[in-house]
Scaffold this active site. Structure first.
Site, PDB file in Angstrom:
ATOM      1  N   THR A   1     -10.206  27.860 115.108  1.00 41.03           N
ATOM      2  CA  THR A   1      -8.948  27.498 115.537  1.00 41.03           C
ATOM      3  C   THR A   1      -9.533  26.518 116.956  1.00 41.03           C
ATOM      4  O   THR A   1      -8.796  25.511 116.986  1.00 41.03           O
ATOM      5  CB  THR A   1      -8.399  28.625 116.452  1.00 41.03           C
ATOM      6  OG1 THR A   1      -7.789  29.398 115.234  1.00 41.03           O
ATOM      7  CG2 THR A   1      -6.756  28.227 117.073  1.00 41.03           C
TER       8      THR A   1
ATOM      9  N   TYR B   1       1.442  30.933 107.415  1.00 44.18           N
ATOM     10  CA  TYR B   1       2.762  30.461 106.840  1.00 44.18           C
ATOM     11  C   TYR B   1       3.157  31.088 105.534  1.00 44.18           C
ATOM     12  O   TYR B   1       4.417  31.527 105.685  1.00 44.18           O
ATOM     13  CB  TYR B   1       2.488  29.010 106.449  1.00 44.18           C
ATOM     14  CG  TYR B   1       3.921  28.444 106.166  1.00 44.18           C
ATOM     15  CD1 TYR B   1       4.794  27.936 107.119  1.00 44.18           C
ATOM     16  CD2 TYR B   1       4.185  28.109 104.906  1.00 44.18           C
ATOM     17  CE1 TYR B   1       5.874  27.605 106.841  1.00 44.18           C
ATOM     18  CE2 TYR B   1       5.317  27.389 104.486  1.00 44.18           C
ATOM     19  CZ  TYR B   1       6.234  27.155 105.246  1.00 44.18           C
ATOM     20  OH  TYR B   1       7.788  26.451 105.186  1.00 44.18           O
TER      21      TYR B   1
ATOM     22  N   TYR C   1     -10.449  37.470 110.673  1.00 44.59           N
ATOM     23  CA  TYR C   1      -9.711  37.101 112.145  1.00 44.59           C
ATOM     24  C   TYR C   1      -8.141  37.428 111.934  1.00 44.59           C
ATOM     25  O   TYR C   1      -7.563  36.653 111.182  1.00 44.59           O
ATOM     26  CB  TYR C   1     -10.135  35.420 112.005  1.00 44.59           C
ATOM     27  CG  TYR C   1      -9.669  34.938 113.154  1.00 44.59           C
ATOM     28  CD1 TYR C   1      -9.274  35.356 114.442  1.00 44.59           C
ATOM     29  CD2 TYR C   1      -9.591  33.363 113.156  1.00 44.59           C
ATOM     30  CE1 TYR C   1      -8.788  35.035 115.490  1.00 44.59           C
ATOM     31  CE2 TYR C   1      -9.357  32.844 114.555  1.00 44.59           C
ATOM     32  CZ  TYR C   1      -8.785  33.450 115.335  1.00 44.59           C
ATOM     33  OH  TYR C   1      -8.397  32.687 116.436  1.00 44.59           O
TER      34      TYR C   1
ATOM     35  N   ARG D   1      -0.521  33.311 115.862  1.00 43.18           N
ATOM     36  CA  ARG D   1      -0.849  31.942 115.380  1.00 43.18           C
ATOM     37  C   ARG D   1      -0.420  31.978 113.739  1.00 43.18           C
ATOM     38  O   ARG D   1       0.128  31.097 113.244  1.00 43.18           O
ATOM     39  CB  ARG D   1      -2.032  31.403 115.442  1.00 43.18           C
ATOM     40  CG  ARG D   1      -2.574  31.048 116.946  1.00 43.18           C
ATOM     41  CD  ARG D   1      -3.885  30.408 117.209  1.00 43.18           C
ATOM     42  NE  ARG D   1      -3.466  29.087 116.737  1.00 43.18           N
ATOM     43  CZ  ARG D   1      -3.780  28.110 117.743  1.00 43.18           C
ATOM     44  NH1 ARG D   1      -4.188  28.253 119.002  1.00 43.18           N
ATOM     45  NH2 ARG D   1      -3.514  26.805 117.617  1.00 43.18           N
TER      46      ARG D   1
ATOM     47  N   LYS E   1     -12.497  39.959 114.114  1.00 37.50           N
ATOM     48  CA  LYS E   1     -12.202  39.160 115.455  1.00 37.50           C
ATOM     49  C   LYS E   1     -10.722  39.575 115.465  1.00 37.50           C
ATOM     50  O   LYS E   1      -9.803  39.056 114.800  1.00 37.50           O
ATOM     51  CB  LYS E   1     -12.237  37.781 115.301  1.00 37.50           C
ATOM     52  CG  LYS E   1     -11.864  37.210 116.751  1.00 37.50           C
ATOM     53  CD  LYS E   1     -12.046  35.524 116.488  1.00 37.50           C
ATOM     54  CE  LYS E   1     -11.365  34.794 117.809  1.00 37.50           C
ATOM     55  NZ  LYS E   1     -11.513  33.510 117.844  1.00 37.50           N
TER      56      LYS E   1
ATOM     57  N   ILE F   1     -15.565  36.977 120.389  1.00 40.19           N
ATOM     58  CA  ILE F   1     -15.708  35.541 119.968  1.00 40.19           C
ATOM     59  C   ILE F   1     -14.924  34.617 121.130  1.00 40.19           C
ATOM     60  O   ILE F   1     -13.672  34.667 120.889  1.00 40.19           O
ATOM     61  CB  ILE F   1     -15.341  35.275 118.369  1.00 40.19           C
ATOM     62  CG1 ILE F   1     -16.345  35.832 117.678  1.00 40.19           C
ATOM     63  CG2 ILE F   1     -14.887  33.932 118.139  1.00 40.19           C
ATOM     64  CD1 ILE F   1     -15.872  36.156 116.208  1.00 40.19           C
TER      65      ILE F   1
END
Length: 289
Positions: free
Chosen positions: A43, A106, A132, A137, A160, A202
């Protein structure tokens, strides 16, 4: 995979193109300053605005420059499972050490869809995979029971965790056991995650404070909890400023303010608002940068 601080590295641009000379400079700087792993094309690396050709070139370039000195973990996630498989196989072919695979965004897949998505990716490569989870997000949360199922897949070795929910982190570690690697995805929660058995972070912060972020983790793991806590509390004001707007706008702005010349952003990301820039500069000054 790694223990300590893995930097979620920015992608430097110049005149709208990837700035490879600057990328090499950043990679060498991180190796010299005890960053424990490079996470490329995540990202923070603006992977969503890189073309596939650029993304692959950046990953291969990073592997070649680092040359085995520290692990290189490549972001190969997508909301298209077949695309994620193709990217993951490419990453394996050029010699990355592991993959960071974000949840499909999405689509808002069900738990069954997420399970099948990750199964297909994991079965397509031999590389270790770090999940992740960043629901703020992606719109999708990897719940602890689902992570427990995913952890049974041989090469899914860790996560993560960037939900910001420390109770969720605790439950994941309880269900998955100590062999499952958990990395904080939030720079202001490194010590809390370590206290539950996490392996490190991270980190966005490591783009400007690689040694400090490394020391924060290593101090805790070596038993100096007091020093680790002091470092955590000492950086948190700056960390909060680094997320005053959507990542990576503040971190790239901070790097440019500090003379690191990593360039601008690709739309739809834009320059930082003037009022937020004042706050960011203040926190950089307060920290002594």
């Amino acid at each position: 995979m790694f223990t300590g601080s893995g930097v979620a590295l920015v992608t430097p641009f110049k005149d709208g193109e990837v700035h490879y000379e600057k990328l090499k400079e950043l990679l060498e700087w991180h190796v010299a300053n005890q960053t424990d792993a490079i996470i490329i094309c995540g990202t923070t690396g603006e992977a969503s605005t890189l073309t596939d050709k650029e993304r692959k070139a950046v990953i291969k370039f990073t592997v070649d420059v680092v040359n085995g000195r520290i692990p290189v973990i490549a972001g190969s996630g997508s909301n298209n499972t077949a695309h994620a498989v193709e990217l993951s196989q490419y990453c394996e072919s050029v010699g990355v050490d592991g993959l960071l695979v974000v949840t499909p965004y999405y689509n808002k897949a069900t738990d069954l869809g997420l399970l099948k998505h990750y199964e297909m990716i994991a079965n397509s490569v031999q590389l270790p995979i770090i999940l992740y989870n960043v629901p703020g997000r992606t719109g999708v949360n990897l719940t602890p029971p689902l992570v427990q199922k995913l952890a049974q897949i041989k090469n899914i070795v860790g996560i993560k965790e960037a939900s910001g929910d420390i109770s969720q982190v605790a439950e994941m570690i309880r269900l998955c056991g100590e062999d499952f690697l958990v990395y904080s995805g939030n720079d202001d929660m490194i010590v809390p995650v370590l206290s539950l058995g996490g392996q490190g972070v991270i980190s966005v912060l490591a783009n400007i404070l690689p040694q400090v972020t490394h020391d924060l983790v290593s101090s805790y793991l070596e038993g100096d909890v007091k020093k680790s806590r002091q470092l955590q509390l000492g950086v948190n004001g700056l960390v909060h400023a680094l997320f005053i707007e959507v990542n990576p706008i503040p971190i790239k702005t901070a790097m440019n303010v500090l003379g690191m010349e990593v360039g601008s952003f690709r739309l739809p990301l834009t320059e930082m608002a003037a009022t937020n820039l004042v706050v960011l500069k203040k926190e950089l000054t307060n920290y002594g940068l």
